[in-house]
Design an enzyme around this catalytic site. Structure first.
Site, PDB file in Angstrom:
ATOM      1  N   ASN A 173      -9.397   2.096  10.081  1.00 58.25           N
ATOM      2  CA  ASN A 173      -8.534   1.906  11.230  1.00 58.25           C
ATOM      3  C   ASN A 173      -9.066   2.704  12.425  1.00 58.25           C
ATOM      4  OD1 ASN A 173      -4.982   1.382  11.580  1.00 58.25           O
ATOM      5  ND2 ASN A 173      -6.480   1.622  13.176  1.00 58.25           N
TER       6      ASN A 173
ATOM      7  N   LYS B 281       0.872  -1.172   0.000  1.00 63.54           N
ATOM      8  CA  LYS B 281       0.000   0.000   0.000  1.00 63.54           C
ATOM      9  C   LYS B 281       0.909   1.222   0.000  1.00 63.54           C
ATOM     10  CE  LYS B 281      -3.218   2.700   2.715  1.00 63.54           C
ATOM     11  NZ  LYS B 281      -3.691   2.998   4.083  1.00 63.54           N
TER      12      LYS B 281
ATOM     13  N   GLY C  83      -8.160   9.808   9.571  1.00 64.25           N
ATOM     14  CA  GLY C  83      -8.405   9.987  10.993  1.00 64.25           C
ATOM     15  C   GLY C  83      -9.453  11.018  11.355  1.00 64.25           C
TER      16      GLY C  83
ATOM     17  N   ALA D 248      -9.572   5.868   4.297  1.00 59.57           N
ATOM     18  CA  ALA D 248      -9.410   7.060   5.139  1.00 59.57           C
ATOM     19  C   ALA D 248     -10.642   7.952   5.133  1.00 59.57           C
ATOM     20  CB  ALA D 248      -8.196   7.885   4.728  1.00 59.57           C
TER      21      ALA D 248
END
Length: 263
Positions: free
Chosen positions: A208, A98, A159, A186
């Site tokens: 994540n 990635k 994030g 993301a």
């Protein structure tokens, strides 16, 4: 089954999970198992094997039997990317990489010009490159033309949990690159957002922070898994087109809707 092929390898789930920021390795393992995630991503640069039990951490991930997708997170130059990709290939015995190449440290936006250079060099060395990129159509077209079968555009800066900031751009990507495998990477913060992009026809989502930072990461991973599955099924079934004109579900024969008796 509606499986996904990544550079010739079948992946059984369209939910992919990162391995950082979890409260414990046990919770990460549970989240991966119970959500039946298809791919695990991990970073050499942010978690050195010689520190904090890193080698044991990765060995336990490998025992889960899921495809590993090393990333080049934290790299700012093409040379850093090449070095990290080669180390990852040797350590994890995979051609997958990635590609992350940061151009701005404030919003972690990928550097587009260097990204193209890095892709060319990595492909020449036999890597199966999955570049993390923005939703820019021209950039994605160039990456695909260079030979990247899989592209990983963001929905929002990493994030943030803001969800799709530019639905028009993302839907345009899907329409203009019908043969590319597109993985949203993301910016997703809620299961409903994952469901939405899957309804648009994206092939998978990578998460994540949205899972790892939840009060209950395992439960959140399962919620995202259900949302991804629902969105995929809706896309395959064919979502009804939106319209501003009301249309009764049980119209009276031969009667204009505006003359039908209202309750």
């Amino acid at each position: 089954m509606d499986r996904l092929s990544i550079y010739g390898t079948e992946v059984e789930s369209r939910l992919w999970l990162g391995s950082a920021q979890y409260p414990s390795l046990a919770q990460l393992s549970q989240a991966l198992r119970q959500s039946q995630a298809g791919v695990i991503t991990l970073s050499l640069r942010r978690q050195a094997p010689e520190q904090q039990g890193g080698q044991q951490f990765w060995q336990q991930l490998q025992q889960l039997g899921l495809p590993l997708l090393p990333n080049t997170s934290g790299c700012h130059t093409v040379q850093q990317v090449l070095t990290l990709a080669r180390m990852s290939r040797e350590l994890f015995q995979t051609q997958w990489i990635k590609l992350e190449l940061t151009g701005d440290d404030y919003n972690l936006q990928p550097e587009p010009l260097l990204l193209l250079q890095a892709v060319e060099l990595l492909l020449a060395e036999g890597f199966a490159v999955l570049p993390y990129c923005t939703d820019d159509l021209v950039l994605c077209k160039r990456l695909y033309q260079l030979g990247c079968q899989v592209l990983m555009p963001w929905a929002a800066p990493i994030g943030t949990g803001l969800g799709p900031l530019n639905p028009y751009a993302l839907r345009t990507l899907r329409e203009r690159l019908p043969d590319a495998t597109l993985v949203i990477d993301a910016g997703l913060g809620k299961p409903s957002q994952a469901c939405q992009v899957m309804e648009w026809g994206f092939d998978a989502v990578l998460l994540n922070s949205a899972v790892a930072k939840a009060r209950d990461p395992v439960q959140m991973a399962c919620a995202f898994a259900q949302a991804v599955q629902a969105g995929r099924q809706a896309f395959l079934a064919g979502v009804m087109p939106a319209t501003e004109l009301a249309c009764p579900s049980t119209p009276l024969p031969d009667t204009p809707f505006w003359l039908q008796e209202q309750p």
